[in-house]
Design a protein around this motif. Structure first.
Motif, PDB file in Angstrom:
ATOM      1  N   ALA A 161      12.795  35.007  31.221  1.00 50.78           N
ATOM      2  CA  ALA A 161      13.220  36.425  30.831  1.00 50.78           C
ATOM      3  C   ALA A 161      13.871  37.394  32.010  1.00 50.78           C
ATOM      4  O   ALA A 161      14.654  38.266  32.453  1.00 50.78           O
ATOM      5  N   ARG A 162      12.762  36.906  33.313  1.00 50.76           N
ATOM      6  CA  ARG A 162      12.389  37.484  34.360  1.00 50.76           C
ATOM      7  C   ARG A 162      14.166  37.320  35.398  1.00 50.76           C
ATOM      8  O   ARG A 162      14.476  38.413  36.028  1.00 50.76           O
ATOM      9  N   VAL A 163      14.823  36.055  35.112  1.00 46.21           N
ATOM     10  CA  VAL A 163      16.140  35.777  35.276  1.00 46.21           C
ATOM     11  C   VAL A 163      17.229  36.464  34.800  1.00 46.21           C
ATOM     12  O   VAL A 163      18.008  36.868  35.352  1.00 46.21           O
ATOM     13  N   ASP A 164      16.902  36.388  33.678  1.00 41.08           N
ATOM     14  CA  ASP A 164      17.766  37.025  32.231  1.00 41.08           C
ATOM     15  C   ASP A 164      17.874  38.750  33.119  1.00 41.08           C
ATOM     16  O   ASP A 164      19.441  39.967  33.357  1.00 41.08           O
ATOM     17  N   ARG A 165      16.875  38.901  33.325  1.00 40.45           N
ATOM     18  CA  ARG A 165      17.028  40.400  34.413  1.00 40.45           C
ATOM     19  C   ARG A 165      17.607  40.144  35.497  1.00 40.45           C
ATOM     20  O   ARG A 165      18.437  41.955  35.693  1.00 40.45           O
ATOM     21  N   ALA A 166      17.736  39.679  36.468  1.00 42.17           N
ATOM     22  CA  ALA A 166      17.622  40.211  37.463  1.00 42.17           C
ATOM     23  C   ALA A 166      19.357  39.405  37.596  1.00 42.17           C
ATOM     24  O   ALA A 166      20.460  40.436  38.378  1.00 42.17           O
ATOM     25  N   LEU A 167      19.497  39.028  36.837  1.00 42.47           N
ATOM     26  CA  LEU A 167      20.865  38.289  36.687  1.00 42.47           C
ATOM     27  C   LEU A 167      21.944  39.440  35.844  1.00 42.47           C
ATOM     28  O   LEU A 167      23.296  40.131  35.950  1.00 42.47           O
ATOM     29  N   GLN A 168      21.521  40.446  35.112  1.00 45.14           N
ATOM     30  CA  GLN A 168      21.671  41.772  34.194  1.00 45.14           C
ATOM     31  C   GLN A 168      22.379  42.494  35.945  1.00 45.14           C
ATOM     32  O   GLN A 168      23.345  43.625  35.228  1.00 45.14           O
ATOM     33  N   HIS A 169      21.871  42.424  37.015  1.00 46.13           N
ATOM     34  CA  HIS A 169      21.550  43.400  37.749  1.00 46.13           C
ATOM     35  C   HIS A 169      22.973  42.718  38.542  1.00 46.13           C
ATOM     36  O   HIS A 169      23.906  43.250  38.935  1.00 46.13           O
ATOM     37  N   HIS A 170      22.692  41.247  38.998  1.00 41.91           N
ATOM     38  CA  HIS A 170      24.037  40.621  39.436  1.00 41.91           C
ATOM     39  C   HIS A 170      24.621  40.412  39.692  1.00 41.91           C
ATOM     40  O   HIS A 170      25.881  40.319  40.271  1.00 41.91           O
ATOM     41  N   ASN A 171      25.660  40.272  38.574  1.00 36.08           N
ATOM     42  CA  ASN A 171      26.033  39.189  38.018  1.00 36.08           C
ATOM     43  C   ASN A 171      28.067  40.113  38.364  1.00 36.08           C
ATOM     44  O   ASN A 171      28.303  40.280  38.561  1.00 36.08           O
ATOM     45  N   PRO A 172      27.682  41.662  37.219  1.00 37.11           N
ATOM     46  CA  PRO A 172      28.278  42.947  37.488  1.00 37.11           C
ATOM     47  C   PRO A 172      29.010  42.966  39.210  1.00 37.11           C
ATOM     48  O   PRO A 172      29.732  43.334  39.790  1.00 37.11           O
ATOM     49  N   LEU A 173      27.615  43.063  40.010  1.00 38.86           N
ATOM     50  CA  LEU A 173      27.690  42.893  40.971  1.00 38.86           C
ATOM     51  C   LEU A 173      28.758  42.781  42.132  1.00 38.86           C
ATOM     52  O   LEU A 173      29.762  42.756  42.770  1.00 38.86           O
ATOM     53  N   ARG A 174      28.255  41.365  41.545  1.00 36.68           N
ATOM     54  CA  ARG A 174      28.933  40.147  42.223  1.00 36.68           C
ATOM     55  C   ARG A 174      30.821  39.952  41.846  1.00 36.68           C
ATOM     56  O   ARG A 174      31.455  39.646  42.158  1.00 36.68           O
TER      57      ARG A 174
END
Ligand code: IMP
Length: 431
Positions: A161-174
């Motif tokens: 769940a924590r990884v999903d939350r982090a990726l929700q932010h980082h993938n669009p940024l990347r």
């Protein structure tokens, strides 16, 4: 019992590692409370060199507890490697000698990638000159409530769940930066692989420290970087992403402000800086070159050449106030041996006015020119001096003038990287 905080009072690299190691003999617990493996602390013990980045400097001492507090950002892969290296040098590290706060945020590979991508994309004037270790992006995620913390490694569902939350932010940024998206499964596999190795040291640090304090144990707080790199009080935005001043020590491990009894500021007898940003007393001449060569001014973490300049008493007076420094340890006095004349900055001239502090506004900082006072140097060597009597009169005068100008007494003097080449004036641990 006295508890001591050691902080840098300039732009880092003041020689904190040696002093923390020296003081740790008198302490029971040694805590890191901010920063991460952007720090580089070199210890020289009986000729053997230990290079530490994430581990507290007390780790090389037998019978001490080393603590990584919640105020730190921790790269778990780096830590495990560092533990291996230090163990290979004969140092024992176990769950009894090292504890990591369960609420410590983790630096993940994409934090370093983002840090470096931003620096590469930055134009002249906006580049920070970071260590590229992901420190800033990890602290951003902590404040953004999307970082993964040590305790999250213990449960697969929480971790996912924590990884999903982090990726929700980082993938669009990347995506916006034109960088490949993070592979969720690969990241989870990497995290699950290192989890047992990190969890072995995880502990409710706030509780352990509260018990230690009740039992009358002495705690030493080890700061990294220096006050002029502080996120609030440094030369913003050319700063690191944490509070590095002494006030952070208690918050960064989970104690109250009353836990700190003495603040020792580490101050180099001249000034250095790595990375970009204002540096009023910077030298671009032979004197600067000589300071760099004699002081071996290359970064422990990145190997970068450090910028060098005269001692800035106005800035150190300022950081002594902000960190509540009770006494300083003056380091690398021997680097000044043999200079015919020494200069000390006592204030700044700005638009025809004299200031006794560095203003906050960037444009004003840029227009400030240092006001110098000159002193004769000394020709004798101070290297390895272990008492005041070993110091030449010229060096004593310089030290006394520094004390007067910064308004803070010298508690310790360090005269070489060796542990025992230290002059004790006031014991910070004295009750
Ligand atoms: P960061 O901490 O990697 O984000 O880098 C931000 C700024 O702090 C850069 O100017 C770095 O050179 C500087 N910095 C970070 N850690 C240290 C240190 O341990 N010593 C000196 N400068 C540092």
């Amino acid at each position: 019992m006295a508890n001591v905080v050691v902080v840098g009072a300039q732009w880092g690299d003041e020689g904190k590692g040696k002093i923390v190691d020296w003081l740790s003999e008198r302490a029971d617990v040694i805590c890191r409370f901010q920063g991460g493996h952007n720090a580089g602390h070199t210890l020289v013990i009986d000729g053997e060199v230990f290079k530490l980045h994430a581990l507290p400097s007390g780790v090389v001492r037998k019978g001490k507890l080393s603590v990584i507090g919640n105020g730190v950002v921790l790269d778990p892969w780096h830590l495990l490697k560092e533990i291996e290296t230090i163990r290979a040098q004969g140092v024992e590290i176990t769950a009894e000698t090292l504890m990591i706060a369960e609420n410590t945020p983790l630096i993940l590979p994409f934090h370093g990638e983002l840090d470096r991508a931003r620096e590469e994309a930055a134009s002249k004037g906006t580049k920070i000159g970071t260590t590229g270790r992901g420190i800033g992006p990890a602290y951003e995620d902590k404040v953004g409530r999307r970082v993964i913390r040590v305790a999250d490694l213990a449960d697969d569902a929480t971790l996912e769940a924590r990884v999903d939350r982090a990726l929700q932010h980082h993938n669009p940024l990347r995506k916006g930066l034109g960088v490949e998206e993070i592979d969720r499964e690969a990241l989870l596999a990497q995290l699950k692989e290192i989890a047992p190795g990190i969890l072995e040291y995880a502990a409710p640090v706030w509780k352990v420290l509260s018990e230690k304090r009740k039992a009358g144990k002495r705690i030493l707080f080890e700061g990294a970087q220096g006050a002029l790199l502080d996120i609030d009080f440094g030369t913003y935005p050319f700063v690191t992403s944490s509070n590095v001043i002494a006030g952070q020590a208690a918050t960064g491990v989970g104690m109250g402000p009353g836990a700190v009894n003495y603040v020792l500021g580490i101050v180099k007898a001249y000034t250095t800086r790595v990375g970009e940003g204002p540096f009023p007393t910077e030298l671009h001449d032979d004197d600067g070159q000589r300071l760099g060569e004699r002081g071996h001014e290359f970064g422990t973490t990145t190997g970068r050449k450090r910028r060098c300049g005269w001692f800035d008493a106005a800035l150190v007076r300022q950081t002594c106030a902000i960190s509540g420094i009770n006494g300083i340890c003056l380091t690398k006095l021997d680097v000044l041996d043999g200079f015919e004349t020494l200069k000390i900055c006592v204030g700044y001239e700005l638009d025809g006015k004299t200031l006794d502090y560095l203003p906050t506004a960037a444009d004003e900082q840029a227009r400030c020119t240092p006001v110098y006072e000159e002193m004769p140097g000394w020709s004798e060597s101070t290297e390895g001096a272990r008492s005041w009597n070993d110091l030449p009169a010229g060096a004593i005068k310089y030290v006394k003038r520094v004390e007067e100008l910064i308004g803070c007494p010298v508690a310790l003097l360090s005269t070489s990287p060796e542990r025992e080449d230290t002059i004790l004036v006031t014991d910070p641990f004295a009750d």
